[in-house]
Motif scaffolding. Structure first.
Motif, mmCIF file in Angstrom:
data_model
loop_
_atom_site.group_PDB
_atom_site.id
_atom_site.type_symbol
_atom_site.label_atom_id
_atom_site.label_comp_id
_atom_site.label_asym_id
_atom_site.label_seq_id
_atom_site.Cartn_x
_atom_site.Cartn_y
_atom_site.Cartn_z
ATOM 1 N N PRO A 41 0.850 -1.198 0.000
ATOM 2 C CA PRO A 41 0.000 0.000 0.000
ATOM 3 C C PRO A 41 0.883 1.246 0.000
ATOM 4 N N ASP A 42 0.422 2.336 -0.643
ATOM 5 C CA ASP A 42 1.323 3.484 -0.717
ATOM 6 C C ASP A 42 1.090 4.539 0.361
ATOM 7 N N THR A 43 0.217 4.229 1.323
ATOM 8 C CA THR A 43 0.075 5.182 2.434
ATOM 9 C C THR A 43 0.498 4.507 3.737
ATOM 10 N N ALA A 44 1.117 5.312 4.587
ATOM 11 C CA ALA A 44 1.630 4.782 5.860
ATOM 12 C C ALA A 44 0.511 4.198 6.710
ATOM 13 N N ASP A 45 -0.678 4.812 6.643
ATOM 14 C CA ASP A 45 -1.808 4.348 7.460
ATOM 15 C C ASP A 45 -2.178 2.901 7.191
ATOM 16 N N ALA A 46 -1.969 2.484 5.941
ATOM 17 C CA ALA A 46 -2.381 1.133 5.556
ATOM 18 C C ALA A 46 -1.318 0.092 5.893
ATOM 19 N N LEU A 47 -0.206 0.546 6.467
ATOM 20 C CA LEU A 47 0.874 -0.402 6.793
ATOM 21 C C LEU A 47 0.893 -0.720 8.291
ATOM 22 N N PRO A 48 1.245 -1.952 8.646
ATOM 23 C CA PRO A 48 1.172 -2.370 10.055
ATOM 24 C C PRO A 48 2.353 -1.900 10.913
ATOM 25 N N ASP A 49 2.215 -2.106 12.230
ATOM 26 C CA ASP A 49 3.282 -1.735 13.180
ATOM 27 C C ASP A 49 4.527 -2.603 12.982
ATOM 28 N N VAL A 50 4.276 -3.876 12.654
ATOM 29 C CA VAL A 50 5.379 -4.835 12.545
ATOM 30 C C VAL A 50 5.211 -5.642 11.257
ATOM 31 N N VAL A 51 6.317 -5.856 10.530
ATOM 32 C CA VAL A 51 6.262 -6.750 9.362
ATOM 33 C C VAL A 51 7.228 -7.906 9.592
ATOM 34 N N LEU A 52 6.702 -9.122 9.511
ATOM 35 C CA LEU A 52 7.542 -10.316 9.635
ATOM 36 C C LEU A 52 7.948 -10.753 8.236
ATOM 37 N N LEU A 53 9.258 -10.840 7.999
ATOM 38 C CA LEU A 53 9.749 -11.296 6.699
ATOM 39 C C LEU A 53 10.078 -12.779 6.830
#
Ligand SMILES: Nc1ncnc2c1ncn2[C@@H]1O[C@H](COP(=O)(O)OP(=O)(O)OP(=O)(O)O)[C@@H](O)[C@H]1O
Ligand SMILES: [Mg+2]
Length: 394
Positions: A41-53
């Motif tokens: 997603p290109d907005t920060a709001d749509a991104l989570p607190d943590v991303v597990l790779l």
């Protein structure tokens, strides 16, 4: 509670991570991205607190994905999940360059995962658990006092009257009989949940439930007395957490059992309803149970006492009980052997015509109180005369 994203190239592995996360009870939402090809997603709001790779063979593409996330939302924490433990020097270097803050070894251990999530929750300033307001434990002060009857009828009223998405977990020992009181024929139950923890997410859990016509969902209990020999309490806590992710209210019938191993479940419950009767053996065990619960670290204000099979006109006895246990009684449920026993034997909950049925009305009042809603005119009639009054018609 944290919002989490998982970037993975392996659907089965991603599903296992989802299950583990849901079982911790501290995750608000989970989003899955399939690598390669996932769109960020290109907005920060749509991104989570943590991303597990969830690192696959081509770790580089995962780090590139993570770096892109961080460009859009610099506050997002990146955690690499890796089967290579400890990570090689080369992998560590690439991870650091990609902005990865931590490594989680695969297969994921629940203790390590919980510790990491509580640290991340603190660092991110996200609020602690909010699932606290969902779990209601129903236990008997001793056997046979009506714990299951209370759990079933409250569940039904919460579902029908309060319109809550409610699930009832039958953890009573040695056997669970919730399904009998609701005339259900469950195919799966608690045994299947604890035997499949590695894939127990909300979706899998939903498949183990048996729905009642009132929309109350039931996780059936043990059908063989020896089943509990191999079920420990910690896996049950993970089942409770998954249930809390998917429902508004989670009721848990734990029967009359008690043990220190239940402390963590009991401490996270919003409310513990102890069902007792107004007779000496039941009140004696009630008093001891109250002390034991405090000893386990349960906050006394979360514990509520429900006096079952209460006889009209015993107000003096009630006063005496409240004095002895040094706290108010939350609710009294009238004694009505005919209706209670017909309902138990037919497998029909006490729902019909609440106006003319003191038991249904009482359960509706308690459900309304728990859900924080108006109990309705008929139920109010009973409440007006005090919490312990009885409807005039019974
Ligand atoms: N308000 C009531 N008035 C009369 N009888 C009742 C009432 N509530 C429950 N009963 C009856 O009491 C009996 C025991 O109820 P229930 O099975 O709910 O108890 P329990 O505490 O779950 O028992 P167990 O310890 O075996 O799990 C049942 O026969 C039920 O119909
Ligand atoms: Mg029972």
């Amino acid at each position: 509670m944290l919002t989490i994203g998982i970037a993975s190239g392996d659907a089965a592995s991603s599903a296992q991570i989802v299950a583990a996360l849901e079982q911790t009870g501290v995750v608000k939402s989970i989003k899955e991205w399939a690598i390669p090809g996932a769109r960020i997603p290109d907005t920060a709001d749509a991104l989570p607190d943590v991303v597990l790779l969830d690192l696959g063979r081509d770790a580089e593409s995962f780090f590139a994905f993570g770096a892109q996330v961080r460009r859009i939302r610099p506050a997002t924490r990146l955690i690499a999940v890796s089967a290579v433990s400890p990570p090689t020097h080369q992998l560590l270097l690439e991870a650091m360059r990609g902005g990865v803050q931590d490594f989680l070894p695969k297969p994921i251990g629940m203790t390590v995962l919980r510790e990491m999530l509580s640290r991340l929750t603190e660092e991110s300033g996200a609020e602690g658990r909010t699932s606290l307001d969902k779990l209601i434990v129903v236990m008997g002060s001793k056997g046979g006092v009506g714990a299951t009857t209370v759990a079933v009828n409250l569940g039904v009223q919460l579902s029908v009257f309060a319109r809550k998405r409610a699930v009832l977990l039958d953890f009573a020992r040695p056997l669970g009989n919730v399904h009998l009181l609701l005339d259900l024929r469950p195919q799966f139950g608690v045994r299947d949940a604890v035997d499949n923890l590695e894939r127990l997410d909300g979706h899998f859990f939903a498949g183990l439930l048996t729905p009642h016509t009132t929309k109350l969902q039931v996780l059936a209990g043990a059908t063989q007395p020896e089943e509990w020999q191999t079920i420990a309490v910690p896996p049950l806590e993970r089942v409770v957490n998954v249930a809390q992710n998917s429902f508004d209210t989670v009721l848990l019938d734990m029967g009359a059992q008690f043990g220190t191993d239940w402390a963590s479940i009991l401490k996270t419950a919003r409310m513990i309803l102890i069902v007792a009767e107004a007779n000496v053996p039941s009140l004696w065990t009630l008093q001891r149970r109250l002390v034991a619960l405090t000893g386990l670290g349960v906050e006394p204000e979360r514990v509520r006492i429900v006096l079952n099979r209460w006889h009209k006109g015993e107000e003096d006895v009630l006063k005496g009980i409240q004095k002895d246990i040094n706290r108010p009684v939350f609710a009294c449920i009238p004694n009505d052997f005919r209706k209670a026993s017909a309902s138990t034997n037919l497998g029909t909950p006490l729902l019909e015509n609440a106006q003319n049925n003191g038991l249904s009305l009482r359960y509706r009042q308690i459900a309304a109180q728990i859900a924080g809603i108006d109990p309705g005119p008929a139920a109010k009639k009973g409440v007006l005369g005090g919490l312990f009054s009885f409807p005039s018609k019974r």
